[in-house]
Design a protein around this motif. Structure first.
Motif, mmCIF file in Angstrom:
data_model
loop_
_atom_site.group_PDB
_atom_site.id
_atom_site.type_symbol
_atom_site.label_atom_id
_atom_site.label_comp_id
_atom_site.label_asym_id
_atom_site.label_seq_id
_atom_site.Cartn_x
_atom_site.Cartn_y
_atom_site.Cartn_z
ATOM 1 N N VAL A 292 -2.631 -0.994 -4.437
ATOM 2 C CA VAL A 292 -3.545 -0.524 -3.150
ATOM 3 C C VAL A 292 -4.484 -1.644 -2.790
ATOM 4 O O VAL A 292 -5.527 -1.891 -3.712
ATOM 5 C CB VAL A 292 -3.954 0.741 -3.425
ATOM 6 C CG1 VAL A 292 -4.703 1.174 -2.070
ATOM 7 C CG2 VAL A 292 -2.767 1.805 -3.497
ATOM 8 N N THR B 138 -2.710 7.138 3.057
ATOM 9 C CA THR B 138 -2.098 5.648 2.981
ATOM 10 C C THR B 138 -0.559 5.621 3.290
ATOM 11 O O THR B 138 -0.241 4.844 3.761
ATOM 12 C CB THR B 138 -2.504 5.337 1.458
ATOM 13 O OG1 THR B 138 -3.822 5.003 1.274
ATOM 14 C CG2 THR B 138 -1.688 3.706 1.338
ATOM 15 N N ALA C 67 -9.173 3.903 0.600
ATOM 16 C CA ALA C 67 -8.335 4.548 -0.155
ATOM 17 C C ALA C 67 -8.265 4.213 -1.704
ATOM 18 O O ALA C 67 -8.278 5.132 -2.649
ATOM 19 C CB ALA C 67 -6.947 4.552 0.389
ATOM 20 N N HIS D 237 0.632 3.869 6.908
ATOM 21 C CA HIS D 237 1.486 2.959 6.773
ATOM 22 C C HIS D 237 2.989 2.757 7.089
ATOM 23 O O HIS D 237 3.670 2.019 7.107
ATOM 24 C CB HIS D 237 1.345 1.970 5.416
ATOM 25 C CG HIS D 237 -0.078 1.520 5.123
ATOM 26 N ND1 HIS D 237 -1.076 2.361 4.816
ATOM 27 C CD2 HIS D 237 -0.496 0.111 5.094
ATOM 28 C CE1 HIS D 237 -2.427 1.584 4.629
ATOM 29 N NE2 HIS D 237 -1.857 0.343 4.804
ATOM 30 N N ALA E 90 0.764 -1.149 0.222
ATOM 31 C CA ALA E 90 -0.095 -0.010 0.011
ATOM 32 C C ALA E 90 0.853 1.255 -0.153
ATOM 33 O O ALA E 90 0.561 2.203 -0.804
ATOM 34 C CB ALA E 90 -0.808 -0.060 1.137
ATOM 35 N N SER F 56 -7.910 4.108 9.088
ATOM 36 C CA SER F 56 -6.501 3.753 9.559
ATOM 37 C C SER F 56 -6.330 4.289 10.925
ATOM 38 O O SER F 56 -6.775 5.629 11.243
ATOM 39 C CB SER F 56 -5.538 4.131 8.536
ATOM 40 O OG SER F 56 -5.697 3.457 7.328
#
Length: 464
Positions: free
Chosen positions: A457, A387, A334, A391, A271, A464
């Motif tokens: 993705v 994203t 996303a 992450h 991602a 998140s």
């Protein structure tokens, strides 16, 4: 002053600090990028050859891309607020150089300093947002950060053209200095934040030197190849130097592992990788604005201000869609908005490439196309940035943010350089055909970004 409450008591960001961050981001994306619409004005008042001016236009984004990861690491190590402030002071210095520039050297140095400023500000502020805010509050803060970056890029053509037409292009950078000064005031008292683990790591200076050398060689190859001849010994030497330096960089970085300038283990997360790569490809499309501006001013005889007015649809829609993209992210995840974005952007650029139309039809088409352009980028921006940030490991937030924004800067730098070189190469076919084929090449970048998002993705609607 409103304050966002968070789970961690030390991570309390407020709207004053967020406003300072956004103003800092605007110094690059709004003001430093305004040069793409005032090239003829600069050429008439600064003693600078056309080829050197093309290099200067992309130099700011190039220097930002070269040093942004290193500055992200320095922000993790020495303090993210401290690096943000350093970036703002560099912005003041770079803008002052451009205001005073009468010839090539000072103009080039000023553009380089602006790039270093952005390299400090962008990863440090993204890392601060990751630390100061969580969950929906983080996504709200990211939306405002994105308004400063993507929204600033939407304003830059109009603002630059209006200022250059009304009071002279140098005032662009005088106003930029005012923004940087105000940002410094708003960030007074901002709580410092750093990574204890990163503080134990030493800066990968050899990696930084190799990366900067490789990127500069590649940029020179792109910008100088047409003038020197693509098969000339000098051009081929630049290409060979880039390949050798890049291979040395990758080998050295793999040996250093987690202490490397670019920690390639971050790309193990698909991602995160999808966000970085697609972000770089879409930012490469900034060449669209430069080529459309040059063609409309030189091929259709519009003023810089009139050309800027054509981007009004982009300005309105990108600002409106940034918050819509935030809501789409929260509801659908996303992937969906990150796929819709390149499709709409690609359609917009495709229609701008219809240079065979008459003046009235082309003006209407360009205005409507910039609406699509803004809808696409606005839809993509917040989900992509979130994203990448969500992450990233906490102890490498600055480096990870730096890598993500390196994609933005390098995409912009090489997008501008490639578009300018391709347009110059095709000029013997006529301005209209040269602009058309160059813009179609930018459409291809959008398609490539769509494929990357589709493949990398994941499908998810989890907040998140």
């Amino acid at each position: 002053m409103s304050t966002v409450s968070l789970e961690h008591p030390r991570s309390a960001g407020n709207d004053r600090w967020l406003a300072g961050i956004v103003l800092g981001v605007l110094t690059f994306w709004l003001f430093a990028q305004s040069v793409i619409n005032v090239v003829p004005d600069i050429k008439s008042s600064v003693a600078i050859p056309a080829a050197t001016l093309n290099l200067a236009i992309s130099l700011s984004a190039l220097f930002s891309g070269c040093f942004i990861v290193a500055c992200g690491g320095l922000a993790d190590r020495f303090g993210r607020v401290r690096l943000t402030r350093l970036g703002l002071w560099l912005s003041l210095a770079g803008s002052l150089m451009l205001v005073l520039a009468q010839e090539s050297t000072l103009f080039l140095v000023g553009r380089a300093v602006q790039g270093l400023s952005a390299a400090c500000i962008m990863p440090a502020t993204l890392a601060l947002i990751k630390t100061w805010y969580q969950g929906a509050a983080r996504q709200r803060a990211i939306s405002f950060w994105v308004i400063g970056s993507w929204g600033g890029s939407g304003l830059c053509s109009l603002v630059g053209g209006a200022i250059a037409t009304g009071i002279g292009w140098r005032w662009i950078f005088i106003i930029s200095m005012l923004f940087a000064g105000l940002a410094l005031l708003l960030l007074r008292g901002a709580q410092e934040n750093r990574s204890e683990q990163a503080a134990r790591h030493r800066l990968d200076l050899p990696g930084l030197i190799l990366l900067a050398a490789a990127l500069v060689l590649l940029n020179l190859f792109i910008t100088k190849g047409r003038d020197w001849g693509w098969a000339s010994p000098a051009t081929l030497g630049l290409l060979a130097g880039f390949v050798i330096t890049a291979l040395c960089f990758f080998r050295a970085e793999r040996r250093r592992g987690g202490q490397a300038l670019i920690d390639f283990s971050l790309f193990a997360n698909r991602a995160y990788s999808g966000a970085v790569i697609s972000n770089m490809l879409l930012n490469g499309c900034i060449g669209t604005m430069m080529i459309a501006s040059i063609y409309m001013q030189q091929g259709r005889q519009f003023s810089a201000f009139q050309t800027g007015l054509m981007t009004m649809g982009y300005l309105v829609t990108v600002l409106a869609m940034i918050r819509v993209g935030e809501k789409l992210l929260q509801r659908y995840g996303a992937r969906l908005p990150m796929m819709i974005g390149p499709v709409l952007t690609g359609l917009g650029i495709f229609f701008i490439s219809c240079t065979f139309l008459g003046d009235t039809a082309y003006v209407a088409t360009v205005f409507a196309s910039y609406v699509l352009f803004g809808l696409g980028l606005g839809c993509y921006a917040t989900p992509s940035t979130d994203t990448a940030v969500s992450h990233a490991p906490h102890d490498k937030a600055g480096v990870a943010s730096g890598l993500y924004k390196m994609g933005s800067s390098l995409g912009g730098a090489f997008g501008l350089a490639i578009s300018a070189s391709l347009y110059g190469l095709l000029l013997p076919l006529g301005m209209a055909r040269a602009a058309q084929f160059t813009l179609l090449a930018n459409t291809g970048l959008c398609l490539a970004a769509l494929v990357v998002v589709f493949l990398m993705v994941p499908r998810s609607n989890q907040l998140s």
